[in-house]
Design an enzyme around this catalytic site. Sequence first.
Site, mmCIF file in Angstrom:
data_model
loop_
_atom_site.group_PDB
_atom_site.id
_atom_site.type_symbol
_atom_site.label_atom_id
_atom_site.label_comp_id
_atom_site.label_asym_id
_atom_site.label_seq_id
_atom_site.Cartn_x
_atom_site.Cartn_y
_atom_site.Cartn_z
ATOM 1 N N ARG A 140 33.560 44.179 29.018
ATOM 2 C CA ARG A 140 33.107 42.868 29.471
ATOM 3 C C ARG A 140 32.383 42.954 30.806
ATOM 4 N NH1 ARG A 140 38.876 40.230 29.385
ATOM 5 N NH2 ARG A 140 39.042 42.141 30.543
ATOM 6 N N LYS A 173 52.885 45.617 30.283
ATOM 7 C CA LYS A 173 52.641 44.185 30.049
ATOM 8 C C LYS A 173 53.886 43.533 29.459
ATOM 9 C CE LYS A 173 47.724 44.784 28.993
ATOM 10 N NZ LYS A 173 46.660 44.565 28.004
ATOM 11 N N HIS A 211 37.725 39.667 21.129
ATOM 12 C CA HIS A 211 38.234 40.750 20.281
ATOM 13 C C HIS A 211 37.568 40.698 18.908
ATOM 14 C CE1 HIS A 211 42.134 40.423 22.779
ATOM 15 N NE2 HIS A 211 41.585 41.591 23.093
#
Length: 163
Positions: free
Chosen positions: A90, A41, A17
Amino acid sequence: MRIGVYPGTFDPITLGHLDIIKRGARLVDRLVIGVTTNPAKSPMFDLDERVAMVEQAISDIAGASVVTFDALLMDFAAEQGASVILRGLRAVADFEYEYQMAGMNQQLNDEIETVFLMADVSLQPIASRLVKEIARYGGPIDKFVTPEVATRVAAKVAGEGRR
């Protein structure tokens, strides 16, 4: 003034991050790190704890600030006066999800562009979910987070063990 928003739950903030934040801050005059809730989440840290970790981690990054939000990303970005949303990638799996999200966001507000930044190769495998899993099993996480975050994660994991 070009304003960007980098949204996320940051549970916890990782070196990946931070890489995106540092690089993104060079692309805009002001970068708002939007710390959000995500009903899908169940975070390890509450919102105030996540904000504190992000604020500490970005304290030396000029033009970066932290704001919480619990709304549609495009509404939040518009409220901040943003013209850019930054997203880190990613892997291919990230791209598929982010591509769909960017398309939906464009439908909501086509005045705000989504800009994708590839994670540094050395940081690509890092995910907050994996950091928490490694910590819960007693593994070292110091290669993935700042020392301050590692301390907070260790304390949280120790607290979970007492329940």
